[in-house]
Design an enzyme around this catalytic site. Structure first.
Site, mmCIF file in Angstrom:
data_model
loop_
_atom_site.group_PDB
_atom_site.id
_atom_site.type_symbol
_atom_site.label_atom_id
_atom_site.label_comp_id
_atom_site.label_asym_id
_atom_site.label_seq_id
_atom_site.Cartn_x
_atom_site.Cartn_y
_atom_site.Cartn_z
ATOM 1 N N SER A 71 8.073 -6.573 11.477
ATOM 2 C CA SER A 71 9.175 -5.833 10.727
ATOM 3 C C SER A 71 10.399 -5.512 11.884
ATOM 4 O O SER A 71 11.298 -4.855 11.446
ATOM 5 C CB SER A 71 8.537 -4.795 10.091
ATOM 6 O OG SER A 71 8.223 -5.394 8.634
ATOM 7 N N LYS A 74 13.489 -6.878 11.714
ATOM 8 C CA LYS A 74 14.565 -6.218 10.459
ATOM 9 C C LYS A 74 15.778 -5.697 11.313
ATOM 10 O O LYS A 74 16.612 -5.595 10.499
ATOM 11 C CB LYS A 74 13.858 -5.484 9.587
ATOM 12 C CG LYS A 74 12.742 -6.164 8.787
ATOM 13 C CD LYS A 74 11.816 -4.997 7.938
ATOM 14 C CE LYS A 74 10.847 -5.845 7.349
ATOM 15 N NZ LYS A 74 9.977 -4.888 6.434
ATOM 16 N N TYR A 196 13.121 -15.416 6.444
ATOM 17 C CA TYR A 196 12.537 -14.016 6.590
ATOM 18 C C TYR A 196 11.121 -14.250 7.213
ATOM 19 O O TYR A 196 10.588 -13.497 8.186
ATOM 20 C CB TYR A 196 12.117 -13.644 5.254
ATOM 21 C CG TYR A 196 11.583 -12.385 5.174
ATOM 22 C CD1 TYR A 196 12.226 -11.095 5.994
ATOM 23 C CD2 TYR A 196 10.212 -12.046 4.654
ATOM 24 C CE1 TYR A 196 11.446 -9.709 5.792
ATOM 25 C CE2 TYR A 196 9.600 -10.754 4.688
ATOM 26 C CZ TYR A 196 10.293 -9.696 5.365
ATOM 27 O OH TYR A 196 9.532 -8.531 5.406
ATOM 28 N N TYR A 248 8.072 3.113 7.976
ATOM 29 C CA TYR A 248 7.421 3.273 6.603
ATOM 30 C C TYR A 248 7.361 4.472 6.089
ATOM 31 O O TYR A 248 8.113 5.557 6.279
ATOM 32 C CB TYR A 248 6.076 2.359 6.657
ATOM 33 C CG TYR A 248 6.159 1.026 6.997
ATOM 34 C CD1 TYR A 248 7.003 0.048 6.539
ATOM 35 C CD2 TYR A 248 5.561 0.396 8.295
ATOM 36 C CE1 TYR A 248 7.058 -1.177 7.090
ATOM 37 C CE2 TYR A 248 5.287 -0.494 8.758
ATOM 38 C CZ TYR A 248 6.230 -1.576 8.275
ATOM 39 O OH TYR A 248 6.221 -2.766 8.787
ATOM 40 N N VAL A 266 3.851 -4.738 11.720
ATOM 41 C CA VAL A 266 2.375 -4.952 11.746
ATOM 42 C C VAL A 266 1.827 -5.722 12.422
ATOM 43 O O VAL A 266 0.637 -5.981 12.655
ATOM 44 C CB VAL A 266 1.996 -5.384 10.266
ATOM 45 C CG1 VAL A 266 2.343 -4.351 8.891
ATOM 46 C CG2 VAL A 266 2.695 -6.861 9.679
#
Length: 313
Positions: A71, A74, A196, A248, A266
């Site tokens: 992530s 992103k 992605y 998160y 992660v």
């Protein structure tokens, strides 16, 4: 940020101390296992790197070892999409904390296919759609972007992780098709998901990550090359989103205790931006209940506290 961070006499020694202390702690969680290729990563890996704006690099532990950024990718995707779409982007993805799981389908349904922010999975899939729509070879463009920012031409995706992501990406597919039904995905869903999953499987080291995000600590200008990656307003906005949504459902706690814009993944990585100073990147695969790397977060927390780096002081 007001003032200048305190400078320890030997930053490298401080990082070594933090790594050694982290090694003595319990892992604080489990390695991500819903992606089988990630479940095989050695949970004892520990690394940290600090790259200052003047180019000074401090490292300890496994800072040279590449790992799946997941992530954290992103952040790069968002920076590219903001360049291409400017304010129109925010009609398709919001800038609010989600308050729900990072892969929540229920929230997306409630809000008619408009994700709360670009750092939850649905938001990142919208960003992936933007990249696929604007680049004929979006995956190549993404890798070239991170190679340029990090100064490392050898960065690549781990194809085993990529394939593993695709094989176990049903929930992300559900998010994408739901948004497609609301008209918020323009390209074909399989192509968007392929991009992605690819970007999540890109491997970088702590040093690569800390170098690559220097522009966020320097008002959009990449240290060393002095290349303008984005304008100061965009850098401000990305840092604001990192502060509110980058960790998160632990984002509020991290802002409260550490006070730095940050993003985790992660794969066990975390990056934290220190405006006017530099970037901290740490890695430790075991994750806590929020999906954040327990020992890596602790190393960043301790480093920030020792140097007084919070942006809120």
């Amino acid at each position: 940020m007001e003032g200048t961070p305190k400078q320890p006499k030997n930053c490298g020694s401080l990082l070594e101390e933090l790594v050694e202390k982290a090694r003595q702690q319990a892992p604080g969680g489990q390695v991500a296992d819903y992606i089988p290729a990630l479940a095989e990563v050695d949970p004892e890996h520990l690394g940290i790197a600090v790259v200052e704006l003047d180019g000074t690099v401090h490292i300890a532990g496994d800072a040279h070892t590449p790992f799946s950024i997941q992530s954290i990718s992103k952040v790069f995707g968002l920076a590219i999409a903001m360049q291409r779409m400017d304010d129109v982007l925010w009609e398709r993805v919001r800038m609010e904390p989600s308050g729900q799981a990072f892969n929540s389908i229920v929230q997306l349904e409630w809000e008619h296919g408009i994700p709360r922010n670009p750092f939850i999975n649905a938001g990142a899939i919208v960003i992936a759609d933007v990249l696929v729509s604007h680049y004929s070879a979006s995956k190549t463009a993404f890798v070239q972007y991170v190679r340029q920012l990090s100064g490392n031409p050898n960065i690549h995706a781990n194809h085993r992780v990529w394939e593993s992501e695709k094989e176990h990406g049903n929930r992300n597919a559900a998010l994408a098709y739901l948004m497609k039904s609301f008209g918020n995905i323009e390209s074909e869903v399989p192509e968007v998901l392929d991009h992605y999953f690819f970007q999540c499987s890109v491997e970088m080291s702590c040093i690569d990550l800390a170098k690559s995000l220097g522009f966020l600590a320097n008002r959009g200008v990449q240290p060393g090359t002095e290349q303008v990656i984005c304008d100061a307003r965009s850098a401000h906005r990305i840092n604001a989103l990192l502060s509110t949504s980058g960790m998160y459902d632990q984002s509020g706690e991290f802002a409260f205790t550490v006070g730095l814009p940050a993003k985790s993944g992660v794969g066990g990585g975390i990056v934290a931006v220190v405006p006017d100073y530099g970037v901290i990147a740490a890695w430790s695969p075991p994750l806590n209940r929020f999906g954040n790397p327990t020992r890596a977060v602790e190393m960043v927390t301790q480093f920030a506290e020792r140097l007084g780096l919070s942006v809120y002081t």
